[in-house]
Design an enzyme around this catalytic site. Structure first.
Site, PDB file in Angstrom:
ATOM      1  N   LYS A  36      20.876  34.809  29.859  1.00 47.06           N
ATOM      2  CA  LYS A  36      19.669  34.217  29.292  1.00 47.06           C
ATOM      3  C   LYS A  36      18.460  35.089  29.630  1.00 47.06           C
ATOM      4  CE  LYS A  36      18.629  31.024  33.159  1.00 47.06           C
ATOM      5  NZ  LYS A  36      17.346  31.608  33.588  1.00 47.06           N
ATOM      6  N   CYS A  54      14.116  27.180  36.328  1.00 48.35           N
ATOM      7  CA  CYS A  54      15.304  27.212  35.479  1.00 48.35           C
ATOM      8  C   CYS A  54      16.126  25.923  35.550  1.00 48.35           C
ATOM      9  CB  CYS A  54      16.161  28.423  35.828  1.00 48.35           C
ATOM     10  SG  CYS A  54      15.289  29.980  35.536  1.00 48.35           S
ATOM     11  N   ASP A 102      21.729  31.286  37.698  1.00 50.02           N
ATOM     12  CA  ASP A 102      20.941  32.340  38.362  1.00 50.02           C
ATOM     13  C   ASP A 102      21.278  32.528  39.842  1.00 50.02           C
ATOM     14  OD1 ASP A 102      19.803  32.385  35.889  1.00 50.02           O
ATOM     15  OD2 ASP A 102      17.813  31.745  36.525  1.00 50.02           O
TER      16      ASP A 102
END
Length: 206
Positions: free
Chosen positions: A109, A142, A33
Site C-alpha cells: 500500500k 494505518c 506495516d
C-alpha cells in the site's frame, strides 16, 4: 439497513460481540506495516516494538496452526513523496523473524488505509471473509484508517489492542510529549465507540 450501519446499531445497543476464531474461514488476520522502518533505532521507532512483535508473532502462529488466513500489508512511500522514511529499500521490508510464509497474501500500500488502491477488498470477498483482525503499526494512522475504511465496506473489524503500537510525539503546539501509550489508548477508545471491536490477543480462539 446496510451491514455496517446495522453493526453500528449493535454497538450502541451493546449487543454481545461475535467471538474471534482463527480457524473460522470467515476471519482473516491482518499484519499491517510490521516492517523495518519501525524497528529499534529506525527513523520512526515504535515504542516497545519488540514486545508488540512477539504478540503479533503469537497470533500469526495461532492462525497458521489451524490453516487460517494471514494477510501481510507492507507500506511503501511513493517515489515522488518528498518525505519518505520507509521507501523501497531495506527499511521498507518485513522484520527478519516476522514475515510471510510462502503462499500467504502480501499487499503493498501507499496510503494509510490498507484498502486504498489495493486489492484487499476484492481478495477478502473472493475468500468469503467477513471479519478482519487488525495488528501492527501505527495505531492512530494505518490501524485507524484501515478500521474506518473496513467498517464502511461492511466488514466486521476487530482491533487487537496489545498487538498494535505507536511512537511518541509532540502536541501540535509543541508544549507536551504525547506517549505511545496515550496514542494507542486514544485510538482504541475512538474505534471501539463505533467502528470496531477491541480485544486482546488472549481473546482470539484457535
Amino acid at each position: 439497513m446496510p451491514a455496517a450501519a446495522y453493526r453500528f446499531r449493535e454497538k450502541i445497543l451493546r449487543v454481545p460481540n461475535v467471538p474471534v476464531s482463527a480457524s473460522s474461514k470467515k476471519s482473516a488476520l491482518l499484519v499491517i506495516d510490521v516492517q523495518g522502518a519501525y524497528a529499534p533505532g529506525a527513523p520512526v521507532e515504535i515504542t516497545d516494538v519488540t514486545q508488540h512483535n512477539e504478540v503479533i508473532k503469537g497470533l500469526v502462529q495461532k492462525y497458521r496452526q489451524v490453516d487460517g488466513e494471514v494477510i501481510w500489508i507492507l507500506h511503501h512511500e511513493l517515489e515522488e513523496d518528498p518525505v519518505s522514511y520507509n521507501a523501497k529499500d531495506a527499511s521498507g521490508d518485513f522484520f527478519d523473524d516476522l514475515r510471510p510464509n510462502a503462499g500467504e497474501k502480501v499487499i503493498i500500500k501507499h496510503m494509510p488505509s490498507s484498502f486504498h488502491e489495493t486489492d484487499l477488498q476484492e481478495y477478502l470477498e473472493s475468500k468469503g471473509i467477513k471479519q478482519i483482525v487488525l495488528t501492527g503499526y501505527m495505531a492512530q494512522v494505518c490501524i485507524t484508517s484501515t478500521t474506518v475504511y473496513g467498517f464502511h465496506l461492511g466488514f466486521d473489524v476487530v482491533i487487537v489492542r496489545d498487538a498494535i503500537g505507536s511512537h511518541e510525539c509532540l502536541t501540535p503546539d509543541g508544549e507536551r510529549l504525547v506517549t505511545a501509550a496515550e496514542l494507542v489508548e486514544g485510538a482504541v477508545n475512538l474505534l471501539h465507540d463505533g467502528f470496531g471491536t477491541v480485544i486482546t490477543a488472549a481473546d482470539v480462539q484457535a
